[in-house]
Design a protein around this motif. Structure first.
Motif, PDB file in Angstrom:
ATOM      1  N   GLY A   1       0.980  -1.542   0.041  1.00  0.00           N
ATOM      2  CA  GLY A   1      -0.402   0.281   0.123  1.00  0.00           C
ATOM      3  C   GLY A   1       0.635   1.348   0.233  1.00  0.00           C
ATOM      4  O   GLY A   1       1.832   1.038  -0.006  1.00  0.00           O
ATOM      5  N   GLU A   2       0.231   2.112  -0.293  1.00  0.00           N
ATOM      6  CA  GLU A   2       0.692   3.754  -0.143  1.00  0.00           C
ATOM      7  C   GLU A   2       1.333   3.889   0.944  1.00  0.00           C
ATOM      8  O   GLU A   2       1.028   3.297   2.571  1.00  0.00           O
ATOM      9  N   GLY A   3       2.604   4.891   1.527  1.00  0.00           N
ATOM     10  CA  GLY A   3       3.256   5.363   2.428  1.00  0.00           C
ATOM     11  C   GLY A   3       2.368   5.525   3.367  1.00  0.00           C
ATOM     12  O   GLY A   3       2.600   4.989   5.092  1.00  0.00           O
ATOM     13  N   GLU A   4       0.802   6.591   3.286  1.00  0.00           N
ATOM     14  CA  GLU A   4       0.542   6.904   4.786  1.00  0.00           C
ATOM     15  C   GLU A   4      -0.441   5.912   5.570  1.00  0.00           C
ATOM     16  O   GLU A   4      -0.524   5.826   6.321  1.00  0.00           O
ATOM     17  N   GLU A   5      -1.209   5.389   3.770  1.00  0.00           N
ATOM     18  CA  GLU A   5      -1.905   3.855   4.683  1.00  0.00           C
ATOM     19  C   GLU A   5      -1.212   3.229   5.270  1.00  0.00           C
ATOM     20  O   GLU A   5      -1.619   2.758   6.583  1.00  0.00           O
ATOM     21  N   THR A   6      -0.129   2.426   4.999  1.00  0.00           N
ATOM     22  CA  THR A   6       0.922   1.960   5.533  1.00  0.00           C
ATOM     23  C   THR A   6       1.196   2.024   6.965  1.00  0.00           C
ATOM     24  O   THR A   6       1.055   1.140   8.378  1.00  0.00           O
ATOM     25  N   LYS A   7       1.314   3.549   7.412  1.00  0.00           N
ATOM     26  CA  LYS A   7       1.784   3.911   8.462  1.00  0.00           C
ATOM     27  C   LYS A   7       0.432   3.995   9.556  1.00  0.00           C
ATOM     28  O   LYS A   7       0.587   3.380  10.739  1.00  0.00           O
ATOM     29  N   LYS A   8      -0.480   3.905   9.264  1.00  0.00           N
ATOM     30  CA  LYS A   8      -1.389   4.231  10.175  1.00  0.00           C
ATOM     31  C   LYS A   8      -1.302   2.383   9.793  1.00  0.00           C
ATOM     32  O   LYS A   8      -2.197   2.466  11.146  1.00  0.00           O
ATOM     33  N   ALA A   9      -1.408   2.023   8.871  1.00  0.00           N
ATOM     34  CA  ALA A   9      -2.258   0.413   8.896  1.00  0.00           C
ATOM     35  C   ALA A   9      -0.620  -0.490  10.873  1.00  0.00           C
ATOM     36  O   ALA A   9      -1.412  -1.247  11.408  1.00  0.00           O
ATOM     37  N   ILE A  10       0.519   0.360  10.217  1.00  0.00           N
ATOM     38  CA  ILE A  10       1.787  -0.143  11.819  1.00  0.00           C
ATOM     39  C   ILE A  10       1.319   0.683  13.439  1.00  0.00           C
ATOM     40  O   ILE A  10       0.966  -0.223  13.933  1.00  0.00           O
ATOM     41  N   ALA A  11       0.513   1.751  12.828  1.00  0.00           N
ATOM     42  CA  ALA A  11      -0.339   1.910  14.033  1.00  0.00           C
ATOM     43  C   ALA A  11      -1.628   1.249  15.354  1.00  0.00           C
ATOM     44  O   ALA A  11      -1.283   1.223  16.229  1.00  0.00           O
ATOM     45  N   PHE A  12      -2.328   1.184  13.995  1.00  0.00           N
ATOM     46  CA  PHE A  12      -3.372  -0.340  14.462  1.00  0.00           C
ATOM     47  C   PHE A  12      -2.846  -0.950  15.447  1.00  0.00           C
ATOM     48  O   PHE A  12      -3.298  -1.505  16.290  1.00  0.00           O
ATOM     49  N   LEU A  13      -1.986  -1.975  14.489  1.00  0.00           N
ATOM     50  CA  LEU A  13      -1.329  -2.601  14.535  1.00  0.00           C
ATOM     51  C   LEU A  13      -0.595  -2.576  16.147  1.00  0.00           C
ATOM     52  O   LEU A  13      -0.957  -4.171  16.841  1.00  0.00           O
ATOM     53  N   GLU A  14      -0.263  -1.876  16.642  1.00  0.00           N
ATOM     54  CA  GLU A  14       0.541  -1.590  17.228  1.00  0.00           C
ATOM     55  C   GLU A  14       0.053  -1.185  18.351  1.00  0.00           C
ATOM     56  O   GLU A  14       0.078  -1.353  20.077  1.00  0.00           O
ATOM     57  N   GLN A  15      -1.592  -0.647  18.610  1.00  0.00           N
ATOM     58  CA  GLN A  15      -2.463  -0.287  19.496  1.00  0.00           C
ATOM     59  C   GLN A  15      -3.110  -1.533  19.565  1.00  0.00           C
ATOM     60  O   GLN A  15      -3.556  -1.895  20.944  1.00  0.00           O
ATOM     61  N   GLN A  16      -2.900  -2.537  19.185  1.00  0.00           N
ATOM     62  CA  GLN A  16      -3.779  -3.548  19.265  1.00  0.00           C
ATOM     63  C   GLN A  16      -2.755  -4.337  20.339  1.00  0.00           C
ATOM     64  O   GLN A  16      -3.435  -6.013  20.186  1.00  0.00           O
ATOM     65  N   GLY A  17      -1.730  -4.252  20.577  1.00  0.00           N
ATOM     66  CA  GLY A  17      -1.327  -4.800  21.364  1.00  0.00           C
ATOM     67  C   GLY A  17       0.166  -5.444  20.917  1.00  0.00           C
ATOM     68  O   GLY A  17       0.751  -6.784  21.519  1.00  0.00           O
ATOM     69  N   VAL A  18       0.009  -5.978  19.186  1.00  0.00           N
ATOM     70  CA  VAL A  18       1.421  -6.345  18.476  1.00  0.00           C
ATOM     71  C   VAL A  18       2.811  -5.917  18.367  1.00  0.00           C
ATOM     72  O   VAL A  18       2.290  -4.294  17.980  1.00  0.00           O
ATOM     73  N   TYR A  19       3.430  -6.468  18.508  1.00  0.00           N
ATOM     74  CA  TYR A  19       4.911  -5.597  18.171  1.00  0.00           C
ATOM     75  C   TYR A  19       5.264  -5.827  16.582  1.00  0.00           C
ATOM     76  O   TYR A  19       4.980  -6.785  16.037  1.00  0.00           O
ATOM     77  N   VAL A  20       6.106  -4.734  16.413  1.00  0.00           N
ATOM     78  CA  VAL A  20       6.030  -4.563  15.376  1.00  0.00           C
ATOM     79  C   VAL A  20       7.075  -4.135  14.876  1.00  0.00           C
ATOM     80  O   VAL A  20       7.925  -3.226  15.325  1.00  0.00           O
ATOM     81  N   GLU A  21       7.912  -4.927  13.483  1.00  0.00           N
ATOM     82  CA  GLU A  21       9.133  -4.477  13.604  1.00  0.00           C
ATOM     83  C   GLU A  21       9.743  -4.508  11.597  1.00  0.00           C
ATOM     84  O   GLU A  21       9.573  -4.810  11.008  1.00  0.00           O
ATOM     85  N   GLU A  22      10.240  -3.686  11.664  1.00  0.00           N
ATOM     86  CA  GLU A  22      10.259  -3.211   9.791  1.00  0.00           C
ATOM     87  C   GLU A  22      11.635  -4.029   9.541  1.00  0.00           C
ATOM     88  O   GLU A  22      12.551  -3.947   9.947  1.00  0.00           O
ATOM     89  N   MET A  23      11.623  -4.547   9.031  1.00  0.00           N
ATOM     90  CA  MET A  23      12.547  -5.732   7.970  1.00  0.00           C
ATOM     91  C   MET A  23      13.124  -4.806   6.979  1.00  0.00           C
ATOM     92  O   MET A  23      12.731  -4.552   6.216  1.00  0.00           O
ATOM     93  N   GLU A  24      14.382  -4.575   7.463  1.00  0.00           N
ATOM     94  CA  GLU A  24      15.203  -4.131   6.612  1.00  0.00           C
ATOM     95  C   GLU A  24      16.283  -4.964   5.585  1.00  0.00           C
ATOM     96  O   GLU A  24      16.998  -4.439   4.728  1.00  0.00           O
ATOM     97  N   ARG A  25      16.687  -6.045   5.970  1.00  0.00           N
ATOM     98  CA  ARG A  25      17.458  -7.297   5.593  1.00  0.00           C
ATOM     99  C   ARG A  25      17.160  -8.522   5.293  1.00  0.00           C
ATOM    100  O   ARG A  25      15.848  -8.578   6.035  1.00  0.00           O
ATOM    101  N   GLY A  26      17.553  -9.193   4.480  1.00  0.00           N
ATOM    102  CA  GLY A  26      16.521 -10.363   3.800  1.00  0.00           C
ATOM    103  C   GLY A  26      16.150 -11.440   5.498  1.00  0.00           C
ATOM    104  O   GLY A  26      15.531 -12.569   5.608  1.00  0.00           O
ATOM    105  N   HIS A  27      16.985 -11.283   6.681  1.00  0.00           N
ATOM    106  CA  HIS A  27      17.278 -12.233   7.783  1.00  0.00           C
ATOM    107  C   HIS A  27      15.697 -12.135   8.448  1.00  0.00           C
ATOM    108  O   HIS A  27      15.846 -11.020   9.054  1.00  0.00           O
ATOM    109  N   VAL A  28      14.867 -13.027   9.064  1.00  0.00           N
ATOM    110  CA  VAL A  28      13.718 -12.872   9.697  1.00  0.00           C
ATOM    111  C   VAL A  28      13.528 -13.258  10.964  1.00  0.00           C
ATOM    112  O   VAL A  28      12.068 -13.235  11.165  1.00  0.00           O
TER     113      VAL A  28
END
Length: 340
Positions: free
Chosen positions: A313-340
């Motif tokens: 999705g577009e930048g603003e929408e994905t930022k809102k989605a990540i903020a929503f996930l964090e509000q729901q108690g989900v830990y969110v980490e953006e992956m910058e390298r291949g190791h996940v």
């Protein structure tokens, strides 16, 4: 139970000063299993040897049950050491002594009566499951059985604290599992506090209540095991945690996916595990979640769910989605390298 405050240990060598520990502070609570993890050379072994003063700290304090043991005279320190058991990677059994004698000899040196020695040897051989190896010699035992004898020897001193120095690193995975189960039993049924060091994250995962991560003689991160697994902060800690999932994304794929939105690792703990949050994301935001990988790991007392997701999705929408996930108690980490 144990409190280390700004503990440093320096060794003087021909080539200069080696700083094995630098201002290490941590607390181990009575009745818990506390793990210290780090790669080779991180200072783990020096740290655990400072707890019972096999190594004397260059500076800082080591308190056991409120007593600063670094200031005790030898006879008082000896009395405290008798309440601290220790098990090693290399077992340290006497090859020419039977299983019975390997456990009994330290008790004889403590002037324990023969009747009490017989009682303790029998009791702790039963606890470690080796009643039938009473008269065997170390050469007749497997690696796991030798470690069980070493554990029985440590327990026979009836310690309040058990120190484990890489006790499973020389064992195969199946035997390691059985030794970890034994340590759990010792902790839960005998109420013995355990401080262990390891370079294996699966050891921390299976039995530890809390963990400290070491690197280059310093503690770089510490906390509850569940918090470290769900939301590791330091890059070294992340490598340890990510290694338990055994997953990688090809760097080229990751770069391609990130052109159309972030790739994130979502960790679900507690109440967040029962929420259909990705379905909610797709309904509430102009974002399409695409699950790339997932799994569940069992910690000592809790489970952690983990998903690797491409939020297209577009930048603003994905930022809102990540903020929503964090509000729901989900830990969110953006992956910058291949190791996940």
């Amino acid at each position: 139970m144990i409190k280390l405050t700004n503990v440093s240990k320096h060794f003087h060598t021909r080539t200069g000063i080696v700083r094995a520990l630098t201002n290490v502070s941590l607390e181990v609570q009575k009745g818990e299993i506390f793990g210290v993890i780090g790669y080779s050379g991180a200072g783990k072994s020096t740290l655990i040897r400072c707890v019972n003063l096999l190594e004397t700290p260059t500076s800082g304090t080591v308190e056991i049950n409120g007593t600063d043991v670094t200031r005790l005279p030898k006879h008082e320190l000896l009395a405290i050491r008798r309440k601290i058991g220790m098990i090693f990677q290399g077992f340290h059994l006497l090859k020419t002594a039977t299983v019975y004698d390997n456990i009994a000899i330290p008790l004889r040196l403590m002037d324990v009566s023969q009747q009490e020695i017989d009682k303790r040897v029998g009791k702790y051989l039963r606890i470690v499951g080796l009643e039938d190896k009473h008269d065997a010699y170390p050469s007749q035992l497997s690696g796991g059985q030798k470690q069980r004898v070493a554990i029985a020897r440590a327990l026979a001193q009836e310690p309040e604290l058990l120190l484990s120095d890489e006790a499973t690193s020389a064992l195969d995975p199946e035997t390691t599992e059985s030794i970890l189960e034994l340590l759990l039993t010792i902790n839960q049924e005998l109420g013995i506090t355990i401080l262990l060091i390891t370079h294996e994250m699966n050891v921390i995962q299976k039995i530890c209540d809390r963990v400290a991560v070491m690197e280059k003689g310093e503690v770089i991160e510490q906390g509850r095991t569940v918090d470290i697994f769900a939301n590791a902060r330091h890059s070294t800690t992340k490598r340890f945690v990510n290694g338990t999932y055994h997953r990688e994304l090809p760097p080229s794929l990751l770069r391609e996916l990130r052109e159309n939105g972030p790739v994130v690792r979502l960790s679900f703990v507690g109440e967040s595990t029962g929420k259909p949050v990705l379905a909610a994301v797709s309904r509430q935001f102009d974002v399409s979640p695409n699950i790339l990988a997932g799994g569940i790991i069992q910690l000592k007392q809790e489970k952690i769910g983990s998903l690797v997701v491409h939020l297209q999705g577009e930048g603003e929408e994905t930022k809102k989605a990540i903020a929503f996930l964090e509000q729901q108690g989900v830990y969110v980490e953006e992956m910058e390298r291949g190791h996940v």
